[in-house]
Scaffold this motif. Structure first.
Motif, PDB file in Angstrom:
ATOM      1  N   ILE A 165       0.645  -1.304   0.193  1.00 52.83           N
ATOM      2  CA  ILE A 165       0.496  -0.127   0.142  1.00 52.83           C
ATOM      3  C   ILE A 165       1.244   1.357  -0.189  1.00 52.83           C
ATOM      4  O   ILE A 165       1.553   1.306   1.034  1.00 52.83           O
ATOM      5  N   THR A 167       1.233   5.727   0.042  1.00 51.36           N
ATOM      6  CA  THR A 167       0.226   6.062   0.274  1.00 51.36           C
ATOM      7  C   THR A 167       0.884   7.696  -0.209  1.00 51.36           C
ATOM      8  O   THR A 167       0.519   8.631   0.234  1.00 51.36           O
ATOM      9  N   CYS A 205      -2.132  -2.110  -4.088  1.00 53.09           N
ATOM     10  CA  CYS A 205      -3.618  -1.209  -3.425  1.00 53.09           C
ATOM     11  C   CYS A 205      -3.482   0.558  -4.046  1.00 53.09           C
ATOM     12  O   CYS A 205      -2.234   0.918  -2.861  1.00 53.09           O
ATOM     13  N   ASN A 206      -4.057   1.103  -4.852  1.00 51.05           N
ATOM     14  CA  ASN A 206      -4.160   2.622  -4.434  1.00 51.05           C
ATOM     15  C   ASN A 206      -4.631   2.194  -3.345  1.00 51.05           C
ATOM     16  O   ASN A 206      -4.809   2.265  -2.596  1.00 51.05           O
ATOM     17  N   SER A 207      -4.462   3.725  -2.951  1.00 46.86           N
ATOM     18  CA  SER A 207      -4.780   4.253  -1.378  1.00 46.86           C
ATOM     19  C   SER A 207      -4.954   6.219  -1.652  1.00 46.86           C
ATOM     20  O   SER A 207      -3.494   6.269  -2.750  1.00 46.86           O
ATOM     21  N   TRP A 244      -8.081   7.129   5.233  1.00 43.77           N
ATOM     22  CA  TRP A 244      -7.481   7.018   5.191  1.00 43.77           C
ATOM     23  C   TRP A 244      -8.003   5.394   3.929  1.00 43.77           C
ATOM     24  O   TRP A 244      -8.731   4.340   4.428  1.00 43.77           O
ATOM     25  N   ILE A 246      -8.491   2.743   0.818  1.00 49.16           N
ATOM     26  CA  ILE A 246      -7.559   1.619   0.077  1.00 49.16           C
ATOM     27  C   ILE A 246      -7.898   0.345  -1.253  1.00 49.16           C
ATOM     28  O   ILE A 246      -9.185   0.419  -0.524  1.00 49.16           O
ATOM     29  N   GLU A 247      -7.447   0.922  -2.191  1.00 50.21           N
ATOM     30  CA  GLU A 247      -8.435   0.479  -2.897  1.00 50.21           C
ATOM     31  C   GLU A 247      -7.905  -1.139  -3.157  1.00 50.21           C
ATOM     32  O   GLU A 247      -7.169  -2.238  -3.598  1.00 50.21           O
ATOM     33  N   ILE A 266     -10.689   4.122   8.330  1.00 54.66           N
ATOM     34  CA  ILE A 266     -10.474   3.135   7.068  1.00 54.66           C
ATOM     35  C   ILE A 266     -11.789   2.750   6.132  1.00 54.66           C
ATOM     36  O   ILE A 266     -12.003   1.609   6.644  1.00 54.66           O
ATOM     37  N   ILE A 268     -11.360   0.443   3.033  1.00 57.11           N
ATOM     38  CA  ILE A 268     -11.593  -0.354   1.974  1.00 57.11           C
ATOM     39  C   ILE A 268     -12.900  -0.590   0.870  1.00 57.11           C
ATOM     40  O   ILE A 268     -13.493  -1.694   0.964  1.00 57.11           O
ATOM     41  N   ILE A 272     -11.826   3.633  -4.749  1.00 59.98           N
ATOM     42  CA  ILE A 272     -12.137   4.792  -4.183  1.00 59.98           C
ATOM     43  C   ILE A 272     -12.099   5.879  -4.822  1.00 59.98           C
ATOM     44  O   ILE A 272     -11.111   7.156  -4.561  1.00 59.98           O
ATOM     45  N   ARG A 276     -10.651  10.052  -4.123  1.00 57.11           N
ATOM     46  CA  ARG A 276     -10.323  10.726  -4.327  1.00 57.11           C
ATOM     47  C   ARG A 276     -10.735  12.160  -5.066  1.00 57.11           C
ATOM     48  O   ARG A 276      -9.920  13.201  -5.315  1.00 57.11           O
TER      49      ARG A 276
END
Length: 502
Positions: A165, A167, A205-207, A244, A246-247, A266, A268, A272, A276
């Motif tokens: 992940i 960031t 994971c995109n985040s 946060w 997370i994809e 958070i 998930i 996401i 964004r």
């Protein structure tokens, strides 16, 4: 006063489940803070090993037994928030330059599940190099070397795959990092079996991270240490708000046991983009549109803007009436207009935080590129939705053009000037790749000649190399920007702002 160590703050020791590249305050104040909270609640039961790449010094951590304090101060939903947490989730901090073999040994740890990073925006870029250096230079090469060692030690086991992940504040950061690792694997000829393991058993994971985290001023640090009763050289200062996103899928959820229903901060989700887009348009976009106006008024920080009678009204109205309606609505609870509006109200609380010194001049870095990335789509969507000029956006855009007016150049650096109270003049740097472009264009503007201002605005707005579109095609926008710019040049910034709000 004693230094913060485990002798004054005993803490449990957990298995090492996370490898973290980066020691910066954002990681300490968001992911590491959330892991600490999960450990305290009995949900995760894991510790973090940090890799420091920038230099070989890790004394600031080891001197405190890897403990540090996160001080949360601010306003949330109208209520003052003051919380202090000692983070004990970090087990070790290793220097890449001198302890690379020890870092690679960690790849063999069967309990390791997660890799987190926050290097820099360029830190995810692919650099063609050998991963067998001790250590490799770039972060993607270090990660590739670590993953290859993991693969060799576990024999390609699916059960020993990892979740990675990043960031860094880059769109699709997970995909970008995966691409760099795959290129390095090919360049270093790591083999088809490793490529297959990487593809199927390592999840990138995109985040998206959202929290303002800083080192406190010396004055604030001394006050917080007196309050806590110990010295902490790693003391981290942050606002209450944090997110946060997370994809990820069910497998990611199973691995990230520090996230559950009790941690709505958070998220998930397999997509996401909503989070964004919401942050980019509402938080970042409003910063970019309001910074020039606030700075030209002689204000220094975002909190100063929120204390100013006209700027505070301008920011709130711009955000709620011109930006929020343009953010895409997914039409489901938590991803709809109500969620966008609530986020905007949270952002206004964050802007009002008197404990954070968020300098406007820092926000001004690369203002032109930010204006294009954050606000051009918002302007277009406003026209599509309302078939009208977003009046406050036009004013903010005009202030941006005035902020970009350099009065001199010194060794390639451009400087602007504003008049301040008492008759003085403040000189400021224009830290923007397009500063030279505007320096030339502003020379076409003649004092007291509105027609030259109109021509300047039309020239800038029609330049597709700046905006990727021709903004003069939006009916009335060019005239509105030019009218505001002329008003600021003739009547002053504050009077123009006051008239716009009347």
């Amino acid at each position: 006063m004693s230094k913060l160590t485990r002798s004054i703050h005993p803490a449990p020791v957990f298995p090492e489940k996370i490898l973290q590249f980066g020691t910066g305050v954002l990681l300490r104040g968001l992911p590491d803070y959330l892991v600490q909270k999960a450990n305290a609640a009995g949900r995760f039961g894991g510790s973090i090993v940090i890799v420091k790449s920038t230099d070989g010094q890790t004394d600031e951590f080891s001197d405190q037994d890897n403990l540090y304090t996160v001080a949360v101060r601010g306003v949330q939903q109208g209520q003052d928030v003051a919380e202090t947490t000692i983070v004990s989730a970090v087990s070790r901090v290793l220097a890449a330059q001198s302890q690379w073999k020890e870092i690679l040994m960690l790849a063999r740890n069967p309990k390791l599940q997660i890799v987190i990073s926050n290097t820099t925006e360029v830190g995810l870029n692919y650099v063609e190099e050998s991963i067998f250096q001790q250590p490799p230079q770039s972060f993607p090469a270090k990660l590739t070397a670590f993953l290859y060692e993991r693969f060799r030690s576990v024999g390609g086991s699916r059960a020993k795959g990892l979740v990675v992940i990043p960031t860094e504040l880059v769109t699709d950061n997970g995909l970008k990092l995966r691409e760099a690792v795959e290129k390095l694997s090919e360049y270093n000829e790591l083999g088809k079996l490793f490529t297959k393991w990487l593809k199927f058993h390592v999840r990138f994971c995109n985040s998206l991270v959202d929290r303002i985290v800083t080192r406190p001023t010396e004055e604030a640090k001394q006050a917080l240490q007196q309050e806590a009763g110990y010295e902490d050289e790693l003391l981290t200062f942050t606002e209450p708000y944090h997110l946060w996103a997370i994809e990820g899928d069910d497998r990611v959820r199973q691995m990230l046991t520090f996230a559950d229903a009790s941690t709505p901060q958070i998220i998930i989700d397999e997509d996401i983009n909503f989070y964004r887009e919401r942050k980019l348009r509402v938080l970042n976009g409003s910063h970019t549109l309001t910074m020039p106006l606030g700075y030209l008024l002689g204000l220094e920080t975002v909190a100063d803007e929120m204390r100013h009678p006209f700027m505070s009204r301008f920011i709130e109205s711009l955000m709620l009436n011109e930006i929020v309606p343009t953010v895409p609505d997914y039409g489901i609870p938590g991803m709809d207009k109500a969620a966008v509006a609530q986020f905007a109200r949270d952002v206004l609380d964050r802007f009002r935080n008197p404990h954070l010194d968020h300098l406007l001049l820092n926000i001004s870095l690369q203002e032109t590129a930010k204006m294009q990335a954050r606000n051009v789509a918002t302007i277009q969507r406003y026209f599509e939705t309302f078939n009208a000029v977003p009046k406050l956006t036009a004013l903010g855009f005009a202030a941006y053009l005035l902020f970009m007016k350099a009065v001199r150049e010194e060794k390639g650096q451009f400087f602007g000037e504003i008049n301040v109270a008492g008759g003085g003049v403040l000189t400021y740097p224009i830290r923007d790749d397009k500063a030279g472009y505007f320096y030339g264009d502003w020379k076409t503007v003649k004092k007291g000649t509105p027609a030259t201002v109109d021509a300047f605005v039309k020239s800038v707005l029609s330049d597709k190399t700046l905006w990727q579109v021709d903004l003069t095609t939006l009916p009335g926008f060019t005239d509105a920007v030019a009218e505001n710019l002329n008003a600021m040049l003739s009547s002053g910034v504050e009077k123009t702002l006051e008239n716009a709000l009347s």
